[in-house]
Design a protein around this motif. Structure first.
Motif, short mmCIF file in Angstrom:
data_model
loop_
_atom_site.label_atom_id
_atom_site.label_comp_id
_atom_site.label_asym_id
_atom_site.label_seq_id
_atom_site.Cartn_x
_atom_site.Cartn_y
_atom_site.Cartn_z
N LEU A 142 24.04 -50.01 3.94
CA LEU A 142 24.47 -51.22 3.26
C LEU A 142 24.28 -51.11 1.75
CD1 LEU A 142 23.09 -53.96 5.70
CD2 LEU A 142 25.49 -53.32 5.34
N SER A 143 23.18 -50.47 1.35
CA SER A 143 22.93 -50.29 -0.09
C SER A 143 23.92 -49.32 -0.73
CB SER A 143 21.50 -49.79 -0.32
OG SER A 143 21.35 -48.45 0.12
N LYS A 144 24.53 -48.43 0.09
CA LYS A 144 25.49 -47.46 -0.43
C LYS A 144 26.93 -47.97 -0.35
CE LYS A 144 22.64 -44.06 -1.46
NZ LYS A 144 22.59 -42.81 -0.71
N VAL A 203 24.02 -40.55 3.03
CA VAL A 203 23.52 -41.93 3.10
C VAL A 203 22.02 -42.01 2.88
CG1 VAL A 203 23.22 -43.94 4.62
CG2 VAL A 203 25.40 -42.70 4.60
N MET A 204 21.25 -41.11 3.48
CA MET A 204 19.79 -41.22 3.45
C MET A 204 19.12 -40.20 2.53
SD MET A 204 19.09 -42.00 7.50
CE MET A 204 17.39 -42.50 7.24
N GLY A 205 19.86 -39.21 2.06
CA GLY A 205 19.25 -38.18 1.21
C GLY A 205 18.66 -37.07 2.07
N PRO A 206 18.36 -35.91 1.47
CA PRO A 206 17.88 -34.76 2.24
C PRO A 206 16.58 -35.01 2.99
CG PRO A 206 18.55 -34.12 0.03
CD PRO A 206 18.55 -35.61 0.05
N ALA A 207 15.63 -35.68 2.35
CA ALA A 207 14.32 -35.87 2.99
C ALA A 207 14.40 -36.84 4.17
CB ALA A 207 13.31 -36.37 1.96
N LEU A 208 14.94 -38.05 3.92
CA LEU A 208 15.03 -39.04 4.98
C LEU A 208 16.10 -38.68 6.00
CD1 LEU A 208 14.62 -42.41 3.03
CD2 LEU A 208 12.95 -41.25 4.48
N GLY A 209 17.07 -37.87 5.59
CA GLY A 209 18.11 -37.45 6.52
C GLY A 209 17.56 -36.69 7.70
N ILE A 210 16.47 -35.95 7.47
CA ILE A 210 15.82 -35.22 8.56
C ILE A 210 15.33 -36.19 9.64
CG2 ILE A 210 13.82 -33.79 9.15
CD1 ILE A 210 14.17 -32.34 6.53
N LEU A 211 14.90 -37.39 9.20
CA LEU A 211 14.44 -38.40 10.16
C LEU A 211 15.57 -38.80 11.10
CD1 LEU A 211 12.22 -40.80 8.02
CD2 LEU A 211 11.48 -39.14 9.74
N LEU A 212 16.80 -38.81 10.58
CA LEU A 212 17.93 -39.18 11.43
C LEU A 212 18.17 -38.10 12.49
CD1 LEU A 212 19.86 -41.50 11.78
CD2 LEU A 212 21.45 -40.37 10.21
N PHE A 213 18.04 -36.84 12.10
CA PHE A 213 18.14 -35.76 13.08
C PHE A 213 17.05 -35.91 14.14
CE2 PHE A 213 20.01 -33.06 9.49
CZ PHE A 213 21.31 -33.33 9.90
N LEU A 214 15.84 -36.24 13.68
CA LEU A 214 14.71 -36.41 14.60
C LEU A 214 14.97 -37.58 15.55
CD1 LEU A 214 11.85 -35.61 15.46
CD2 LEU A 214 10.96 -37.16 13.69
N ALA A 215 15.59 -38.64 15.03
CA ALA A 215 15.86 -39.81 15.86
C ALA A 215 16.88 -39.49 16.95
CB ALA A 215 16.38 -40.96 15.00
N VAL A 216 17.91 -38.70 16.63
CA VAL A 216 18.89 -38.31 17.64
C VAL A 216 18.23 -37.45 18.72
CG1 VAL A 216 21.06 -37.11 18.10
CG2 VAL A 216 20.81 -38.46 16.01
N LEU A 217 17.39 -36.52 18.28
CA LEU A 217 16.66 -35.68 19.24
C LEU A 217 15.76 -36.54 20.13
CD1 LEU A 217 15.64 -33.02 20.42
CD2 LEU A 217 14.05 -32.84 18.49
N ALA A 218 15.04 -37.48 19.52
CA ALA A 218 14.17 -38.38 20.28
C ALA A 218 14.97 -39.23 21.25
CB ALA A 218 13.38 -39.27 19.32
#
Length: 521
Positions: free
Chosen positions: A208-210, A319-334
């Motif tokens: 939303l911020s983007k 959308v989330m940047g390199p650092a936070l983007g990894i969290l999205l990968f982790l969320a899909v795996l989870a």
């Protein structure tokens, strides 16, 4: 360890008793009662659906079919699921049985249709388990590559041998957790589901911020909620089929009913809570993603064919940047890993119930004496999933893709049957009150009709070889061949079981007119 067989043995006394909260009894199967409360049951339902996995794999496809009307289609897909959820709730109140769709359809329509309904649930679950394992494997190596900054590690997923071995390891781990019972399942799920929802909320906020930051960004419009704005009926039904798949799995709350505190009411309430959380998550994510990158087929657009099958992998960085983007990968795996583990619940407990009522071989009715779980049924489901995925991967990736496309056929089949079973089972009570008329009759009937319409339209579309991977068998779409073939396979197995277990198919074990059976030692 020794398994406990819950089927009647020589010398057992069999009696008819009222069910908890109703007039039809259920056969005690030895599962661990009072293991899960309302929150735990709702979490398991959400986990089985795997919201983050569903979003990354279907946002792009849905946008490609219906464009900016994607939020409207999410709402349209929610409607039949909600109506069917009411049917599950009402049936569970009078028959809190872990066989759910199988048991209830037998009670309403008889053993043959009930057996096929149970088969639809079992085969659909095996298919989705294999798909979840494959997605979890891919994201495991993708995440490993992102964390280490080494693309060669992420590329290991392209090595077929490495991929299959990793996939089998994940299936074995999920089977082991499910084997240990609902308490172990619940503990793992709180963490994995919590991670999914938190990361999804962060993604929505940052998307939303983007909004307006990318060339493809689109301003919000209330017209996105109008299903009648979809360009064609064919596009609407294709999007609706994808949307229905995104909600599938909430009924796991009900298959764990014999292990839930307040078995008559808690599972139904948990299912409704799970549905509300899911539709809210899907709408928020769909709207935020469209505002940020649009639904076009170019660049970051959701419908870009190069990224539409894995939207979050494409949007994580922008959308989330390199650092936070990894969290999205982790969320899909989870998400995939969590669903892989909880999806064993419905298939194992449906097989347990079918065996307990003598519709399947007696050995599947054995419950682990310590963990109070259907031990053999869980292990066999794990082995079947591993074998299915390995064979399909080695034979043809196109066949695997088409099998997943055929999944929607099985989902609509057994959900619709369960909805109709509710309306028919309670037919003599529909005039008792306005509430009974609506929740036991009208809502389930409407839900069943809607899913039957989707079933018919999907069956028609599947005939075209262009549906799915584009492959065909003698000019007929391979998705049609696989979907119908799997249902016919169930019919063949049913005929074999009828010869081996005639009592069930004669209606002598679980009947339409008499209470079920409870075994006393």
């Amino acid at each position: 360890m020794t398994q406990v067989d819950v089927r009647p043995q020589a010398g057992d006394t069999v009696r008819d008793v009222p069910a908890r909260g109703g007039t039809d009894g259920v056969r005690s199967k030895g599962l661990g009662g009072n293991s899960v409360g309302l929150l735990g049951s709702a979490v398991i339902g959400i986990s089985t659906v795997a919201p983050v996995y569903c979003l990354t794999s279907t946002l792009g496809s849905t946008a490609g079919e219906v464009g900016l009307q994607m939020p409207a289609v999410f709402l349209a897909g929610f409607l039949p699921m909600l109506l069917v959820a009411f049917a599950y709730r009402e049936l569970n109140k009078v028959m809190p049985d872990c066989g759910t769709s199988f048991t209830w359809t037998v009670k309403a329509f008889g053993p043959k249709l009930g057996w096929m309904c149970g088969w639809g649930l079992v085969i659909a679950t095996i298919i989705v388990l294999s798909n979840l394992a494959g997605v979890a494997t891919s994201y495991f190596w993708l995440l490993a590559g992102e964390i280490t900054g080494n693309p060669s590690i992420g590329a290991l997923d392209d090595n077929k041998a490495v991929h299959i071995v990793t996939c089998l390891a994940l299936i074995a781990a999920a089977t082991a957790i499910s084997y240990r019972g609902m308490t172990a399942t619940k503990g793992v799920q709180y963490t994995l589901v919590g991670l999914q929802l938190v990361v999804l909320a962060v993604f929505v906020g940052m998307a939303l911020s983007k909004a307006g930051s990318f060339e493809s960004s689109v301003d919000f419009s209330w017209s996105w909620m109008n299903p009648f704005a979809v360009q064609s009926f064919g596009a609407f039904t294709a999007g609706l089929s994808l949307s229905i798949f995104m909600y599938w799995g909430w009924d796991t709350c009900l298959t764990a009913n014999e292990e839930t505190v307040g078995a008559e009411k808690t599972p139904g309430r948990a299912a409704l809570i799970a549905m509300v959380v899911l539709v809210g998550s899907y709408l928020a994510t769909g709207v935020a993603a469209q505002m940020a990158v649009g639904s076009g087929d170019q660049g970051l657009g959701l419908a870009n064919p190069e990224t539409s099958d894995n939207v979050f992998a494409a949007l994580a960085g922008p959308v989330m940047g390199p650092a936070l983007g990894i969290l999205l990968f982790l969320a899909v795996l989870a998400s995939a890993a969590a669903s892989l583990q909880t999806t064993f619940i419905p298939v194992a407990r449906t097989v347990l119930a079918m065996s307990a009522y003598e519709a399947l071989p007696a050995s599947y009715a054995k419950v682990h004496p310590r963990f109070k779980t259907p031990g053999k049924a869980t292990i066999v489901a794990g082995v079947a999933t591993g074998v299915f995925y390995t064979v399909m991967t080695l034979v043809s990736e196109h066949v695997l893709v088409d099998t997943i496309y055929a999944l929607g056929l099985m989902i609509c089949f057994y959900y619709a049957l369960t909805a109709f079973a509710c309306a028919w089972y309670f037919r003599r009570e529909l005039t008792a009150s306005f509430r009974d008329l609506v929740f036991k009759g009208l809502f389930p009937l409407l839900g069943g009709l809607l899913l039957s319409a989707v079933f018919g339209k999907t069956l028609y579309d599947m005939w075209d070889p262009a549906y799915g991977s584009g492959s065909a068998v003698f000019g007929v779409g391979s998705v049609f061949v696989i979907g119908v073939g799997l249902l016919l396979l169930g019919l063949v197995i049913m005929l074999v079981m009828r010869a081996k277990s005639p009592a069930f198919f004669r209606g002598e074990v679980l009947t339409k007119e008499t209470p079920s059976l409870v075994v006393e030692d």
